[in-house]
Design an enzyme around this catalytic site. Structure first.
Site, PDB file in Angstrom:
ATOM      1  N   CYS A  75       0.862  -1.174   0.000  1.00 61.16           N
ATOM      2  CA  CYS A  75       0.000   0.000   0.000  1.00 61.16           C
ATOM      3  C   CYS A  75       0.902   1.228   0.000  1.00 61.16           C
ATOM      4  CB  CYS A  75      -0.920  -0.006   1.221  1.00 61.16           C
ATOM      5  SG  CYS A  75      -2.018   1.431   1.293  1.00 61.16           S
ATOM      6  N   HIS A 162      -2.208  -5.246 -10.325  1.00 57.47           N
ATOM      7  CA  HIS A 162      -2.950  -4.135 -10.902  1.00 57.47           C
ATOM      8  C   HIS A 162      -3.313  -4.421 -12.351  1.00 57.47           C
ATOM      9  CE1 HIS A 162      -2.360  -1.081  -7.720  1.00 57.47           C
ATOM     10  NE2 HIS A 162      -1.287  -1.804  -7.457  1.00 57.47           N
ATOM     11  N   GLU A 211     -10.211  -0.690  -5.724  1.00 52.88           N
ATOM     12  CA  GLU A 211      -9.273  -1.563  -5.025  1.00 52.88           C
ATOM     13  C   GLU A 211      -9.941  -2.866  -4.599  1.00 52.88           C
ATOM     14  OE1 GLU A 211      -6.432  -0.281  -2.123  1.00 52.88           O
ATOM     15  OE2 GLU A 211      -6.970   1.822  -2.455  1.00 52.88           O
ATOM     16  N   CYS A 220      -4.988   5.732  -4.552  1.00 49.15           N
ATOM     17  CA  CYS A 220      -4.299   4.440  -4.473  1.00 49.15           C
ATOM     18  C   CYS A 220      -2.865   4.683  -4.907  1.00 49.15           C
ATOM     19  CB  CYS A 220      -4.977   3.408  -5.364  1.00 49.15           C
ATOM     20  SG  CYS A 220      -4.152   1.792  -5.365  1.00 49.15           S
ATOM     21  N   GLY A 223      -1.551   2.054  -7.192  1.00 49.85           N
ATOM     22  CA  GLY A 223      -2.255   2.213  -8.461  1.00 49.85           C
ATOM     23  C   GLY A 223      -1.653   3.307  -9.312  1.00 49.85           C
TER      24      GLY A 223
END
Length: 277
Positions: A75, A162, A211, A220, A223
């Site tokens: 994260c 992703h 997510e 994100c 991301g």
């Protein structure tokens, strides 16, 4: 049992941070879901625990759990909040480069003057077996079908999987259904964060992310890294890119293959509290 926590956010991606340096975190998935509830609990996208490192080359370990109680490998916004929390606790200094251990491996963080945090997120992974993404041959993009819609996606891991889709507008109404469907697509055996990216210029992107385990989010970090890396690999963006998300802006820098990717952005404290359970 009473457990103290800090509520934090990185450009709207919000967290509960729990100090597990002296006592290990002992929360089951049901408790995490109860804490994450935005009406009857604290409310957050992810829960972060700060613990002693398993890797002796790292200063601390941080665990990550999604709002649905499932574990996460990485994260980016959370890593910045962990660094800011450790700085407030007196564990790291401004300008110091510190290695932290995440569930997906080691990263490095540095607090900058002005309160922002830079994170060395490691090198993006495009190998389908390591993402994981079920396809025979690695490519820059892949043709898949999502709920009857043909899509071209990029697949990349930043410590978590992703799917990146280039769109003409991130607020297109059809994305409301495509995001959850792409997150749960069978080609991603562990699920995926679905990122819809709009190319504004070679140094400027707009991004919206659904997510896995948390749903649509204001930001994100991984991301943003994945979207930039996928476009950089195709030669569509420069080495430095500004990524606008609904909650704010991140700066991403990646020279290219063989180099690590850096993310820079803010981390903010919201309040302190106690969870009674």
């Amino acid at each position: 049992m009473t457990r103290r926590f800090s509520k934090m956010h990185g450009i709207g991606n919000d967290f509960v941070v729990v100090d597990g340096r002296a006592a290990p975190l002992a929360l089951d998935a049901a408790t995490i879901r109860a804490m994450a509830d935005r009406r009857t609990g604290i409310g957050f996208d992810q829960l972060l625990s700060i613990e002693p490192p398993r890797d002796p080359s790292c200063a601390f370990y941080y665990g990550i759990w999604n709002a649905d109680g499932s574990p996460s490998g990485q994260c980016g916004n959370g890593a910045r909040c962990v660094a800011a929390w450790l700085h407030r606790a007196g564990a790291i200094a401004v300008g110091e480069l510190v290695r932290l251990q995440s569930p997906s491996g080691a990263i490095a963080v540095r607090l900058e003057d002005g309160g922002e945090v830079s994170v060395d997120m490691g090198e993006p992974v495009f190998d389908p077996l390591r993402i994981p993404f079920a396809v025979a041959v690695e490519a820059d993009s892949y043709a898949i079908e999502v709920d009857g819609h043909p899509l071209q996606i990029g697949a990349v891991s930043m410590g978590n999987p992703h799917a990146v889709v280039v769109v003409s507008a991130v607020d297109a109404p059809e994305l409301a259904a495509l995001g959850p469907a792409l997150t749960a697509h069978a080609r991603f055996p562990q699920g995926a964060n679905a990122g819809f990216v709009q190319l504004l210029a070679r140094d400027h992107l707009r991004l919206r992310v659904h997510e896995r385990g948390a749903g649509w989010t204001l930001a994100c970090g991984t991301g943003a890294c994945a979207a930039m890396a996928g476009l950089r690999r195709r030669g569509a963006v420069d080495e430095r890119v500004r990524v606008d998300l609904p909650g704010g802006t991140l700066e991403i820098r990646w020279p290219g293959v063989g180099q690590t990717l850096w993310m820079r952005g803010p981390a903010a404290f919201v309040f302190e509290g106690e969870w009674l359970a």
